[in-house]
Write a protein that holds these residues in place. Sequence first.
Motif, PDB file in Angstrom:
ATOM      1  N   CYS A 110       0.835  -1.213   0.000  1.00 46.22           N
ATOM      2  CA  CYS A 110       0.000   0.000   0.000  1.00 46.22           C
ATOM      3  C   CYS A 110       0.863   1.253   0.000  1.00 46.22           C
ATOM      4  O   CYS A 110       0.567   2.240  -0.670  1.00 46.22           O
ATOM      5  N   ALA A 111       1.993   1.198   0.770  1.00 41.11           N
ATOM      6  CA  ALA A 111       2.885   2.359   0.798  1.00 41.11           C
ATOM      7  C   ALA A 111       3.514   2.604  -0.554  1.00 41.11           C
ATOM      8  O   ALA A 111       3.689   3.764  -0.990  1.00 41.11           O
ATOM      9  N   ALA A 126       2.983   6.004  -2.821  1.00 45.48           N
ATOM     10  CA  ALA A 126       4.105   6.813  -3.309  1.00 45.48           C
ATOM     11  C   ALA A 126       4.002   7.075  -4.809  1.00 45.48           C
ATOM     12  O   ALA A 126       4.418   8.129  -5.302  1.00 45.48           O
ATOM     13  N   SER A 127       3.430   6.129  -5.551  1.00 42.89           N
ATOM     14  CA  SER A 127       3.349   6.279  -7.002  1.00 42.89           C
ATOM     15  C   SER A 127       2.108   7.048  -7.461  1.00 42.89           C
ATOM     16  O   SER A 127       2.156   7.884  -8.360  1.00 42.89           O
TER      17      SER A 127
END
Length: 444
Positions: free
Chosen positions: A421-422, A426-427
């Motif tokens: 999920c992180a 970030a994308s």
Amino acid sequence: MTRTQRSESTDPTPEIVAVFGQRAGVGATTTAVNLAMGLAAAGRSVLLLDLDPEGGASRTMGVAGHERGGTERVLRERAVRRDMIAATKIPQLYLAPAGPELAALDTDPGTDEDSLTRLCQALSTLPDLSLDFDHVILDCPPSLDILTGNALTAAHRILLPLAADVPTLDTLPRLLQQVNAWRAGRRQPLYGFYLLIGLRTATLNSRNLITQVRLEHGRMALSTEIPFDSRLSKAETPTQPLLMSALTREISQAYLNLTAEWLMLGERGDRPDGGWRPHARAERLERHRARLAQGIENWRLDPLSRLYDPEQAMRHQDTEALGVLFEAAAPRQRFPLDWRPGRAMWLMLTLILLVGALAVWLQPWRLDEQRRLELAARLIGSERQWDAGSRLLARADERAYRELLLAARLLETNRARLIACAERTASSGSAECLVVLPSMEVAP
């Protein structure tokens, strides 16, 4: 049983010990049985001869006299043969039981010129046996008869359980004179006559009597005192020695002390004259006590022993498992406990700590994601700690173990989900992060 190693004592082998009570109820049979078991726990080979027609020692050891002929055959035939003795449940402890015809020997001593040497002649044949004994314990009847006379004449050492009361102390000098008269002119050496004081009541009068005995008889009085046990007095016939059935009781600990003190009789002390300094004597007694207790414990833990106790063995295994877990979780000791660093060492340690803290604070970029995870794993616990703890928990509580596995799976699953999920956040800038709960996907 093969021939055992000779004892370290300088006394003759086997050592013959007569245990005699002036009257019934002073604990002579209990003393003989538990002393024999204690010596066996010390690794000695012991033969217990039941010379009491009542057969108390035989019943305590679980051996009936009619099965092996009994000690009356030993006295009549003036020899000890293999079929006259029986093995007991205790390793290296053998018994010559009292048979039903033993009482007749007192009223019909025979036509011998000297009927007091029968037992001495019989014990002289022990080297012909395939068994090699370090000690021979003689349990005597509570009367000065032919049976007791044979035992007191054949003994190298005499142990007298003594009640701390006025009638007993008044008759003690006459008893000593009788023993001297019986042994006058005999070849059998007498190396010691010992008094074992029994403390029935802890009153001022009884303590004064004990002090009087120690003043009048000096080294004859052993330092061990046997306490009174009301549970023992109510029992009709003990089914096994106290050192086997109730090792933690006060009276059992006293018999451990007696055995330890008896083992020291043939040892030379740390003084030039062969005596013991108080501190050295106390340390030696404690080493003997620990050895005896460990010997009895080993009998209960050995599956091949007739004294094997499954519950005791299971508790011992649990204790070992806890010890492994504690050792794995405990911090390692880097320095001896008595080490004292100097001022220079303190300054160097302080400097090292400051430099290390400064390096961690100024350069956090050196710790990437994988290294942070490894550092967290070290702080939580090593794999060895996890394995030891999980094995112990699985054995103690299966439900708790399953819940622990569930928690571990949830942590691993949610960790992977949060990392993914992180990366999406970030994308793409935003993402919905979901975690798994116990009721959703993972089953115990």
